[in-house]
Design a protein around this motif. Structure first.
Motif, PDB file in Angstrom:
ATOM      1  N   VAL A  69     -12.940 -17.139  22.285  1.00 30.72           N
ATOM      2  CA  VAL A  69     -12.273 -18.444  22.345  1.00 30.72           C
ATOM      3  C   VAL A  69     -10.828 -18.340  22.799  1.00 30.72           C
ATOM      4  N   VAL A  70     -10.262 -17.153  22.791  1.00 27.08           N
ATOM      5  CA  VAL A  70      -8.865 -16.981  23.192  1.00 27.08           C
ATOM      6  C   VAL A  70      -8.796 -16.793  24.700  1.00 27.08           C
TER       7      VAL A  70
ATOM      8  N   VAL B  83      -0.545 -14.736  23.170  1.00 27.40           N
ATOM      9  CA  VAL B  83      -1.500 -15.826  23.428  1.00 27.40           C
ATOM     10  C   VAL B  83      -2.348 -16.064  22.181  1.00 27.40           C
ATOM     11  N   PHE B  84      -2.775 -14.989  21.545  1.00 26.94           N
ATOM     12  CA  PHE B  84      -3.535 -15.100  20.297  1.00 26.94           C
ATOM     13  C   PHE B  84      -2.736 -15.882  19.250  1.00 26.94           C
ATOM     14  N   ALA B  85      -1.485 -15.508  19.053  1.00 25.94           N
ATOM     15  CA  ALA B  85      -0.642 -16.171  18.063  1.00 25.94           C
ATOM     16  C   ALA B  85      -0.418 -17.642  18.419  1.00 25.94           C
ATOM     17  N   HIS B  86      -0.233 -17.906  19.696  1.00 22.80           N
ATOM     18  CA  HIS B  86      -0.058 -19.289  20.151  1.00 22.80           C
ATOM     19  C   HIS B  86      -1.306 -20.115  19.888  1.00 22.80           C
ATOM     20  N   ARG B  87      -2.472 -19.563  20.208  1.00 19.82           N
ATOM     21  CA  ARG B  87      -3.714 -20.311  20.066  1.00 19.82           C
ATOM     22  C   ARG B  87      -4.084 -20.554  18.604  1.00 19.82           C
TER      23      ARG B  87
ATOM     24  N   THR C 174      -2.377 -21.850  16.457  1.00 15.82           N
ATOM     25  CA  THR C 174      -1.821 -23.130  16.022  1.00 15.82           C
ATOM     26  C   THR C 174      -2.565 -24.328  16.596  1.00 15.82           C
ATOM     27  N   CYS C 175      -3.479 -24.117  17.543  1.00 21.75           N
ATOM     28  CA  CYS C 175      -4.118 -25.254  18.202  1.00 21.75           C
ATOM     29  C   CYS C 175      -5.619 -25.099  18.408  1.00 21.75           C
ATOM     30  N   ASP C 176      -6.190 -23.955  18.066  1.00 18.84           N
ATOM     31  CA  ASP C 176      -7.622 -23.735  18.267  1.00 18.84           C
ATOM     32  C   ASP C 176      -8.278 -23.509  16.908  1.00 18.84           C
ATOM     33  N   ARG C 177      -9.029 -24.519  16.438  1.00 17.18           N
ATOM     34  CA  ARG C 177      -9.592 -24.450  15.098  1.00 17.18           C
ATOM     35  C   ARG C 177     -10.687 -23.390  14.979  1.00 17.18           C
ATOM     36  N   VAL C 178     -11.426 -23.164  16.076  1.00 17.66           N
ATOM     37  CA  VAL C 178     -12.449 -22.120  16.023  1.00 17.66           C
ATOM     38  C   VAL C 178     -11.800 -20.754  15.821  1.00 17.66           C
ATOM     39  N   LEU C 179     -10.732 -20.492  16.547  1.00 14.21           N
ATOM     40  CA  LEU C 179     -10.014 -19.225  16.379  1.00 14.21           C
ATOM     41  C   LEU C 179      -9.458 -19.105  14.970  1.00 14.21           C
TER      42      LEU C 179
END
Length: 215
Positions: A67-68, A87-91, A93-98
């Motif tokens: 998902v990342v 990118v992982f850390a950024h996502r 905050t906005c990707d619920r699956v991650l």
């Protein structure tokens, strides 16, 4: 084709709902009834795609790496290595699956779950990039990609646990990731390469070409 598209959408809706519930409550406290209600699907639809709560949890865990979005290739493989983490850390905050996948990976409940996959996959990704950096002369002679790759993955796991325990969310993960790289990289990266790296908070969004408003 329409049925296939509908099945894909239904599975994704279930996966996203499960991730949200797992993220909020953890594996043990999560109920399939809550997932059904959030996904707005029937029990039959859920069991068509997933055999059990455990099977659903494993699907969420397995989605962690996929998902990342892949960090775009960089001339500097050290920068690309950094970008993967930012990118992982950024996502987060906005990707619920991650976020839900990370919660399950770190959750101490549900001993029947196999959580090893994401650790192995992230370590392999980091190892590949660090090995390329070493071969390209970006790392200092003593730097060992085989040691550094799992060390960074373990550090991210610890930072995730700490931020969630202290703050109840992971919005500060990119700031802590930035601090991790600022302290780690001077000891393993050639100085001329180090001066060109972007290690600052917000790098995850910049690497993806995402503006501050998310567009």
């Amino acid at each position: 084709m329409a049925k296939q598209d509908r099945a894909i959408r239904t599975r994704q809706a279930i996966l996203e709902a499960a991730a949200a519930v797992f993220d909020e409550r953890g594996y043990e406290a999560a109920k399939l009834s809550d997932i059904l209600r959030l996904a707005q699907v029937t029990k039959g639809a859920l069991y068509f795609h997933f055999d059990s709560k455990e099977d659903l949890a494993h699907a969420v865990i397995d989605a962690q790496v996929s998902v990342v979005p892949t960090a775009p290739p960089q001339i500097s493989k050290v920068q690309e290595f950094v970008d993967v983490g930012m990118v992982f850390a950024h996502r987060l905050t906005c990707d619920r699956v991650l976020s839900g996948s990370v919660r399950l990976t770190l959750d101490q409940g549900g001993h029947e779950l196999n959580r090893s996959g994401p650790y192995r996959e992230w370590t392999e990704i980091n190892l590949r990039l660090l090995t390329a950096a070493k071969e390209g002369g970006e790392l200092l002679p003593h730097a060992d990609p085989e040691e550094i790759a799992p060390l960074v993955v373990g550090s991210y796991a610890g930072l995730n646990l700490m931020t969630h325990a202290l703050e109840g969310h992971r919005s500060s993960m990119e700031r802590w990731a930035s601090a991790l790289y600022h302290h780690l990289l001077p000891s393993i990266v050639v100085p001329s390469v180090l001066t060109m790296l972007d290690l600052e908070p917000g790098r995850g969004a910049r690497a993806l070409g995402v503006s501050e408003n998310g567009s």
